[in-house]
Design a protein around this motif. Sequence first.
Motif, short mmCIF file in Angstrom:
data_model
loop_
_atom_site.label_atom_id
_atom_site.label_comp_id
_atom_site.label_asym_id
_atom_site.label_seq_id
_atom_site.Cartn_x
_atom_site.Cartn_y
_atom_site.Cartn_z
N GLY A 250 -4.45 4.17 -1.27
CA GLY A 250 -5.06 3.01 -0.60
C GLY A 250 -4.14 1.80 -0.59
O GLY A 250 -4.07 1.06 0.40
N LEU A 251 -3.43 1.58 -1.68
CA LEU A 251 -2.49 0.47 -1.74
C LEU A 251 -1.34 0.67 -0.77
O LEU A 251 -0.86 -0.29 -0.14
CB LEU A 251 -1.95 0.32 -3.16
CG LEU A 251 -0.99 -0.85 -3.42
CD1 LEU A 251 -1.67 -2.18 -3.11
CD2 LEU A 251 -0.50 -0.84 -4.87
N MET A 252 -0.89 1.91 -0.59
CA MET A 252 0.17 2.19 0.37
C MET A 252 -0.30 1.91 1.80
O MET A 252 0.47 1.38 2.62
CB MET A 252 0.63 3.65 0.25
CG MET A 252 1.36 3.97 -1.05
SD MET A 252 1.89 5.70 -1.12
CE MET A 252 3.05 5.75 0.24
N VAL A 253 -1.54 2.24 2.10
CA VAL A 253 -2.09 1.92 3.42
C VAL A 253 -2.12 0.41 3.63
O VAL A 253 -1.77 -0.11 4.70
CB VAL A 253 -3.50 2.52 3.59
CG1 VAL A 253 -4.13 2.06 4.90
CG2 VAL A 253 -3.44 4.05 3.54
N ALA A 254 -2.53 -0.32 2.60
CA ALA A 254 -2.59 -1.78 2.69
C ALA A 254 -1.20 -2.38 2.86
O ALA A 254 -1.00 -3.32 3.64
CB ALA A 254 -3.26 -2.36 1.45
N GLN A 255 -0.21 -1.86 2.15
CA GLN A 255 1.14 -2.38 2.26
C GLN A 255 1.76 -2.10 3.62
O GLN A 255 2.65 -2.84 4.06
CB GLN A 255 2.02 -1.78 1.15
CG GLN A 255 1.66 -2.27 -0.24
CD GLN A 255 2.45 -1.55 -1.33
OE1 GLN A 255 3.00 -0.48 -1.12
NE2 GLN A 255 2.49 -2.15 -2.52
N ILE A 274 -5.34 10.97 2.35
CA ILE A 274 -6.71 10.62 1.94
C ILE A 274 -7.72 11.43 2.75
O ILE A 274 -8.69 11.99 2.20
CB ILE A 274 -6.95 9.11 2.12
CG1 ILE A 274 -6.10 8.32 1.13
CG2 ILE A 274 -8.43 8.77 1.92
CD1 ILE A 274 -6.16 6.81 1.34
N ILE A 275 -7.51 11.52 4.06
CA ILE A 275 -8.44 12.26 4.92
C ILE A 275 -8.45 13.74 4.56
O ILE A 275 -9.51 14.36 4.44
CB ILE A 275 -8.04 12.06 6.40
CG1 ILE A 275 -8.26 10.61 6.82
CG2 ILE A 275 -8.85 12.99 7.30
CD1 ILE A 275 -7.74 10.29 8.21
N LEU A 276 -7.27 14.33 4.37
CA LEU A 276 -7.20 15.76 4.06
C LEU A 276 -7.81 16.07 2.70
O LEU A 276 -8.48 17.10 2.53
CB LEU A 276 -5.74 16.23 4.10
CG LEU A 276 -5.07 16.24 5.47
CD1 LEU A 276 -3.61 16.66 5.35
CD2 LEU A 276 -5.81 17.16 6.43
N THR A 277 -7.60 15.20 1.73
CA THR A 277 -8.18 15.42 0.40
C THR A 277 -9.70 15.32 0.45
O THR A 277 -10.41 16.14 -0.13
CB THR A 277 -7.62 14.40 -0.60
OG1 THR A 277 -6.19 14.47 -0.61
CG2 THR A 277 -8.13 14.70 -2.01
#
Length: 308
Positions: A250-255, A274-277
């Motif tokens: 989630g932090l990588m998406v935000a960055q 995230i979606i696949l998991t």
Amino acid sequence: MTMADTQILAEKKPSGPIGRWLTMLWADKLAFFAALFLLIVLLCALFGPLLLEAIATKQNLRGRNAPPFDITRGLLYVLGADALGRPLLARVIVAAQNTILVAAAAVLASSVVGTALGLVAGYSRSSAAQWIMRLGDVIMSFPSLLLAVIVLYMLEPSVTNIVLVLAITRIPIYLRTTRAEVLEVRERMFVQAAKVMGASYWRIVFHHILPVIFPTLVTIATLDFAFVMLAESSLSFLGIGIQAPEITWGLMVAQGRPYLTNAWWLSFWPGLVIILTTLSLNLLSNWLRIALDPTQRWRLEMRGRKNG
């Protein structure tokens, strides 16, 4: 079914519980590949930081926002690089540990506390059962994500606080489910027989009732794991989850949000994981619901033996 078919299926019966479960898993191909993907994610969470943490945090400003599918810098740059030139593949692998750790700890804590309270509320006829249910109603009256946002704004965003907040918000799920299951199971004949034979309160609850409702709780925990993982990613995306230099998906998406117009891959790859998991957890939970139900398990066993 003819006698010959029955004999063939009997000969193909796998030996041991592990073989039987693998056969049932292979019977549902979607669940099999979902479990395989989750196994890869688990291995990344366990060994990723040990092998790739130094590479995932090493900056290379000459490779800022390097595009994906270019392996001239090495295989770890196949997904591209972030704004500081760090390889996204290595960062996605390393970030799996924090993401999975937070979700697993929150689900474990909420399931243990919620199940224990639900067993008491469902089997006990005292006033404590009513107080437990009112506590669950109070927690459920607040939207879980909103409650997490409010608490984390007042407290310091840390792994411990995030796990604590997410665990508290998920307790009512296990509390209400366990209580509903116990209210039905406690009226069955084997529970009444245990009472007549003089079994203690705790023996009836933990040796006779809990094993019956455990498959339902496992299925819910699998689904809840996906929800908690999405909640943690949402909190990190809002900036009140795990903070840098720690890494989560989630932090990588935000960055990567400021670079969506010219470097979409910064947010795309962690978002895809995230979606696949989440999808894999949902598929596996559907398989568990059937595999752990003795009245439906035979369908998977028959399909697995025919496919084998």
